[in-house]
Design a protein around this motif. Structure first.
Motif, PDB file in Angstrom:
ATOM      1  N   ALA A  54       5.504 -10.494  21.133  1.00 44.88           N
ATOM      2  CA  ALA A  54       6.568  -9.994  22.022  1.00 44.88           C
ATOM      3  C   ALA A  54       5.973  -9.285  23.242  1.00 44.88           C
ATOM      4  O   ALA A  54       6.633  -9.166  24.279  1.00 44.88           O
ATOM      5  N   LEU A  55       4.709  -8.803  23.114  1.00 50.66           N
ATOM      6  CA  LEU A  55       4.043  -8.136  24.251  1.00 50.66           C
ATOM      7  C   LEU A  55       3.322  -9.147  25.149  1.00 50.66           C
ATOM      8  O   LEU A  55       2.638  -8.770  26.101  1.00 50.66           O
ATOM      9  N   GLY A  56       3.390 -10.425  24.766  1.00 51.37           N
ATOM     10  CA  GLY A  56       2.742 -11.455  25.584  1.00 51.37           C
ATOM     11  C   GLY A  56       1.325 -11.762  25.145  1.00 51.37           C
ATOM     12  O   GLY A  56       0.585 -12.437  25.855  1.00 51.37           O
ATOM     13  N   ILE A  57       0.945 -11.228  23.986  1.00 50.15           N
ATOM     14  CA  ILE A  57      -0.399 -11.485  23.447  1.00 50.15           C
ATOM     15  C   ILE A  57      -0.309 -12.667  22.484  1.00 50.15           C
ATOM     16  O   ILE A  57       0.656 -12.779  21.733  1.00 50.15           O
ATOM     17  N   GLN A  58      -1.318 -13.512  22.476  1.00 55.39           N
ATOM     18  CA  GLN A  58      -1.342 -14.569  21.466  1.00 55.39           C
ATOM     19  C   GLN A  58      -1.888 -13.962  20.166  1.00 55.39           C
ATOM     20  O   GLN A  58      -2.974 -13.366  20.174  1.00 55.39           O
ATOM     21  N   ALA A  59      -1.110 -14.082  19.118  1.00 58.49           N
ATOM     22  CA  ALA A  59      -1.517 -13.478  17.840  1.00 58.49           C
ATOM     23  C   ALA A  59      -1.208 -14.451  16.720  1.00 58.49           C
ATOM     24  O   ALA A  59      -0.081 -14.915  16.591  1.00 58.49           O
ATOM     25  N   LEU A  60      -2.242 -14.732  15.928  1.00 56.51           N
ATOM     26  CA  LEU A  60      -2.112 -15.704  14.845  1.00 56.51           C
ATOM     27  C   LEU A  60      -2.317 -14.987  13.517  1.00 56.51           C
ATOM     28  O   LEU A  60      -3.425 -14.536  13.225  1.00 56.51           O
ATOM     29  N   PRO A  61      -1.256 -14.835  12.697  1.00 52.62           N
ATOM     30  CA  PRO A  61      -1.457 -14.197  11.400  1.00 52.62           C
ATOM     31  C   PRO A  61      -2.046 -15.195  10.406  1.00 52.62           C
ATOM     32  O   PRO A  61      -1.593 -16.334  10.336  1.00 52.62           O
ATOM     33  N   VAL A  62      -3.069 -14.774   9.675  1.00 48.35           N
ATOM     34  CA  VAL A  62      -3.685 -15.654   8.686  1.00 48.35           C
ATOM     35  C   VAL A  62      -3.739 -14.903   7.357  1.00 48.35           C
ATOM     36  O   VAL A  62      -4.387 -13.862   7.257  1.00 48.35           O
ATOM     37  N   VAL A  63      -3.047 -15.440   6.368  1.00 46.54           N
ATOM     38  CA  VAL A  63      -3.070 -14.806   5.048  1.00 46.54           C
ATOM     39  C   VAL A  63      -4.298 -15.308   4.304  1.00 46.54           C
ATOM     40  O   VAL A  63      -4.440 -16.509   4.060  1.00 46.54           O
ATOM     41  N   ALA A  64      -5.213 -14.379   4.015  1.00 43.99           N
ATOM     42  CA  ALA A  64      -6.448 -14.752   3.311  1.00 43.99           C
ATOM     43  C   ALA A  64      -6.862 -13.609   2.397  1.00 43.99           C
ATOM     44  O   ALA A  64      -6.824 -12.451   2.804  1.00 43.99           O
ATOM     45  N   ASP A  65      -7.242 -13.953   1.180  1.00 41.82           N
ATOM     46  CA  ASP A  65      -7.830 -12.974   0.265  1.00 41.82           C
ATOM     47  C   ASP A  65      -9.341 -13.115   0.396  1.00 41.82           C
ATOM     48  O   ASP A  65      -9.916 -14.131   0.001  1.00 41.82           O
ATOM     49  N   LEU A  66      -9.971 -12.097   0.966  1.00 41.78           N
ATOM     50  CA  LEU A  66     -11.406 -12.200   1.251  1.00 41.78           C
ATOM     51  C   LEU A  66     -12.251 -12.320  -0.021  1.00 41.78           C
ATOM     52  O   LEU A  66     -13.420 -12.704   0.050  1.00 41.78           O
ATOM     53  N   TRP A 109     -15.625  -4.937 -10.427  1.00 35.73           N
ATOM     54  CA  TRP A 109     -16.734  -4.572  -9.527  1.00 35.73           C
ATOM     55  C   TRP A 109     -17.011  -5.707  -8.548  1.00 35.73           C
ATOM     56  O   TRP A 109     -17.136  -5.500  -7.347  1.00 35.73           O
ATOM     57  N   ARG A 110     -17.053  -6.920  -9.106  1.00 34.90           N
ATOM     58  CA  ARG A 110     -17.371  -8.089  -8.298  1.00 34.90           C
ATOM     59  C   ARG A 110     -16.316  -8.330  -7.209  1.00 34.90           C
ATOM     60  O   ARG A 110     -16.632  -8.672  -6.079  1.00 34.90           O
ATOM     61  N   ARG A 111     -15.038  -8.090  -7.570  1.00 35.80           N
ATOM     62  CA  ARG A 111     -13.975  -8.317  -6.592  1.00 35.80           C
ATOM     63  C   ARG A 111     -14.131  -7.362  -5.394  1.00 35.80           C
ATOM     64  O   ARG A 111     -13.988  -7.757  -4.245  1.00 35.80           O
ATOM     65  N   GLU A 112     -14.434  -6.086  -5.675  1.00 32.62           N
ATOM     66  CA  GLU A 112     -14.585  -5.119  -4.571  1.00 32.62           C
ATOM     67  C   GLU A 112     -15.771  -5.503  -3.675  1.00 32.62           C
ATOM     68  O   GLU A 112     -15.684  -5.454  -2.450  1.00 32.62           O
ATOM     69  N   LEU A 113     -16.884  -5.916  -4.310  1.00 33.42           N
ATOM     70  CA  LEU A 113     -18.030  -6.377  -3.510  1.00 33.42           C
ATOM     71  C   LEU A 113     -17.680  -7.616  -2.698  1.00 33.42           C
ATOM     72  O   LEU A 113     -18.113  -7.771  -1.557  1.00 33.42           O
ATOM     73  N   ASP A 114     -16.902  -8.495  -3.307  1.00 35.88           N
ATOM     74  CA  ASP A 114     -16.578  -9.749  -2.619  1.00 35.88           C
ATOM     75  C   ASP A 114     -15.725  -9.501  -1.370  1.00 35.88           C
ATOM     76  O   ASP A 114     -15.912 -10.153  -0.346  1.00 35.88           O
ATOM     77  N   ILE A 115     -14.789  -8.577  -1.461  1.00 35.43           N
ATOM     78  CA  ILE A 115     -13.947  -8.300  -0.289  1.00 35.43           C
ATOM     79  C   ILE A 115     -14.803  -7.724   0.841  1.00 35.43           C
ATOM     80  O   ILE A 115     -14.690  -8.134   2.001  1.00 35.43           O
ATOM     81  N   PRO A 152     -20.127   9.812  -5.966  1.00 36.71           N
ATOM     82  CA  PRO A 152     -19.644   9.545  -7.319  1.00 36.71           C
ATOM     83  C   PRO A 152     -18.396   8.684  -7.290  1.00 36.71           C
ATOM     84  O   PRO A 152     -17.628   8.723  -6.318  1.00 36.71           O
ATOM     85  N   LEU A 153     -18.189   7.905  -8.321  1.00 39.96           N
ATOM     86  CA  LEU A 153     -17.003   7.043  -8.525  1.00 39.96           C
ATOM     87  C   LEU A 153     -16.982   5.832  -7.593  1.00 39.96           C
ATOM     88  O   LEU A 153     -15.991   5.142  -7.487  1.00 39.96           O
ATOM     89  N   GLU A 154     -18.101   5.584  -6.875  1.00 39.28           N
ATOM     90  CA  GLU A 154     -18.121   4.475  -5.897  1.00 39.28           C
ATOM     91  C   GLU A 154     -19.197   3.454  -6.253  1.00 39.28           C
ATOM     92  O   GLU A 154     -19.932   3.007  -5.389  1.00 39.28           O
ATOM     93  N   SER A 155     -19.277   3.044  -7.511  1.00 42.09           N
ATOM     94  CA  SER A 155     -20.379   2.121  -7.850  1.00 42.09           C
ATOM     95  C   SER A 155     -20.121   0.709  -7.353  1.00 42.09           C
ATOM     96  O   SER A 155     -21.018  -0.130  -7.407  1.00 42.09           O
ATOM     97  N   ALA A 156     -18.939   0.424  -6.796  1.00 40.39           N
ATOM     98  CA  ALA A 156     -18.716  -0.863  -6.121  1.00 40.39           C
ATOM     99  C   ALA A 156     -18.764  -0.679  -4.597  1.00 40.39           C
ATOM    100  O   ALA A 156     -19.501  -1.371  -3.891  1.00 40.39           O
ATOM    101  N   TYR A 157     -17.969   0.261  -4.085  1.00 43.02           N
ATOM    102  CA  TYR A 157     -17.835   0.449  -2.631  1.00 43.02           C
ATOM    103  C   TYR A 157     -19.175   0.791  -1.974  1.00 43.02           C
ATOM    104  O   TYR A 157     -19.540   0.209  -0.947  1.00 43.02           O
ATOM    105  N   THR A 158     -19.930   1.733  -2.582  1.00 47.52           N
ATOM    106  CA  THR A 158     -21.185   2.176  -1.962  1.00 47.52           C
ATOM    107  C   THR A 158     -22.217   1.042  -1.866  1.00 47.52           C
ATOM    108  O   THR A 158     -22.743   0.794  -0.780  1.00 47.52           O
ATOM    109  N   PRO A 159     -22.499   0.294  -2.933  1.00 45.57           N
ATOM    110  CA  PRO A 159     -23.449  -0.810  -2.751  1.00 45.57           C
ATOM    111  C   PRO A 159     -22.927  -1.893  -1.816  1.00 45.57           C
ATOM    112  O   PRO A 159     -23.707  -2.512  -1.088  1.00 45.57           O
TER     113      PRO A 159
END
Ligand SMILES: NC(=O)c1ccc[n+]([C@@H]2O[C@H](COP(=O)([O-])OP(=O)(O)OC[C@H]3O[C@@H](n4cnc5c(N)ncnc54)[C@H](O)[C@@H]3O)[C@@H](O)[C@H]2O)c1
Length: 252
Positions: A54-66, A109-115, A152-159
């Protein structure tokens, strides 16, 4: 060489539905940049695209699970097919699940790393050859204090954030000959977003600032060439403050 003019250029942005990604999308759109908005939240990313159109910008929404590498590869390839090589890729999407190590399952754990980390690889890989072909590009991964220190508590996010920082360092070296800038940007301050609501202490919540205050930094980063800055870790809050002061001084 000066910064690229980002008006009319495309940015591929992950995590655009909420929080910092949403603020970055609005800032880049205000500066005339077109956007491919990747997110897992279909309704929110579609309504953001609608607003920007609506602001005149081209914007393409893409639904993706990283976390879905094959689905993300297809989504990026399709976006490149539709709009061509992007000037910039900003990988903002992340999740932070605070949880003691003894309670993590491998799958969670793997899902958080994958995203976070696999997402950085797949998104960068999808734009790499198109950016080489066009002769320029800027890739930005959103970093965190958790990319340098353990919490602490970030054994997925931190690595995952450490890994993303390492990927930036390698790609910045390999990207230099192709004029692809690859950098990370940490927030520099706690931001008022859904991610923060889930895990910040009351003391940190008092210091939270609006993500829109960090957004100017990303317009600058999206415009970079490798010869200007690559392989660096920016503080988005400090950079945005400096840009705002310079803009005010220029207006005075
Ligand atoms: N919140 C903070 O204070 C803070 C501090 C340091 C770094 N960061 C980083 O800043 C960035 C933005 O964080 P935020 O606070 O805005 O988070 P947020 O949770 O508010 O937003 C994250 C976005 O990522 C999207 N996302 C989540 N999982 C996804 C998936 N599987 N596939 C695609 N998209 C997905 C969400 O839908 C959302 O739009 C993140 O990289 C985060 O690690 C945030």
């Amino acid at each position: 060489m000066g910064l690229h003019d980002i008006r009319g250029q495309w940015c591929f942005l992950s995590g655009a539905a909420d929080g910092l990604g949403n603020a970055i999308a609005r800032e880049l759109a205000a500066r005339g940049m077109n956007l491919v908005l990747f997110d897992v939240q279909e309704g929110k990313v579609a309504s953001l695209a609608h607003e920007l159109l609506a602001l005149g910008i081209q914007a393409l929404p893409v639904v993706a699970d990283l976390a879905d590498a094959a689905g993300t590869q297809t989504a990026v390839a399709e976006a490149v097919r539709q709009v061509g090589p992007p000037r910039a890729l900003i990988h903002d999407a992340a999740v932070l699940t605070p949880r003691p190590f003894r309670e993590w399952t491998f799958e969670g754990w793997r899902r958080e790393l994958d995203i976070i980390l696999q997402g950085a690889f797949v998104l960068a890989k999808g734009v790499w050859e198109p950016m080489i072909a066009q002769g320029h590009g800027s890739i930005v991964f959103i970093s965190s204090g958790s990319a340098l220190r353990g919490f602490p508590l970030e054994s997925a996010y931190t690595p995952a954030k450490h890994g993303q920082e390492g990927l930036m360092k390698v790609l910045s070296i390999e990207g230099a000959e192709f004029n692809i800038a690859v950098n990370t940007a940490t927030t520099g301050a706690p931001i008022d977003t859904p991610m923060s609501w889930g895990h910040y202490t009351p003391e940190m919540r008092e210091r939270m600032i609006s993500p829109s205050r960090l957004a100017p930094a990303f317009a600058y980063l999206a415009a970079l060439d490798a010869e200007q800055a690559t392989g660096l870790r920016f503080d988005a809050f400090q950079l945005s403050e400096a840009i705002s002061l310079r803009t005010e001084a220029a207006r005075a």
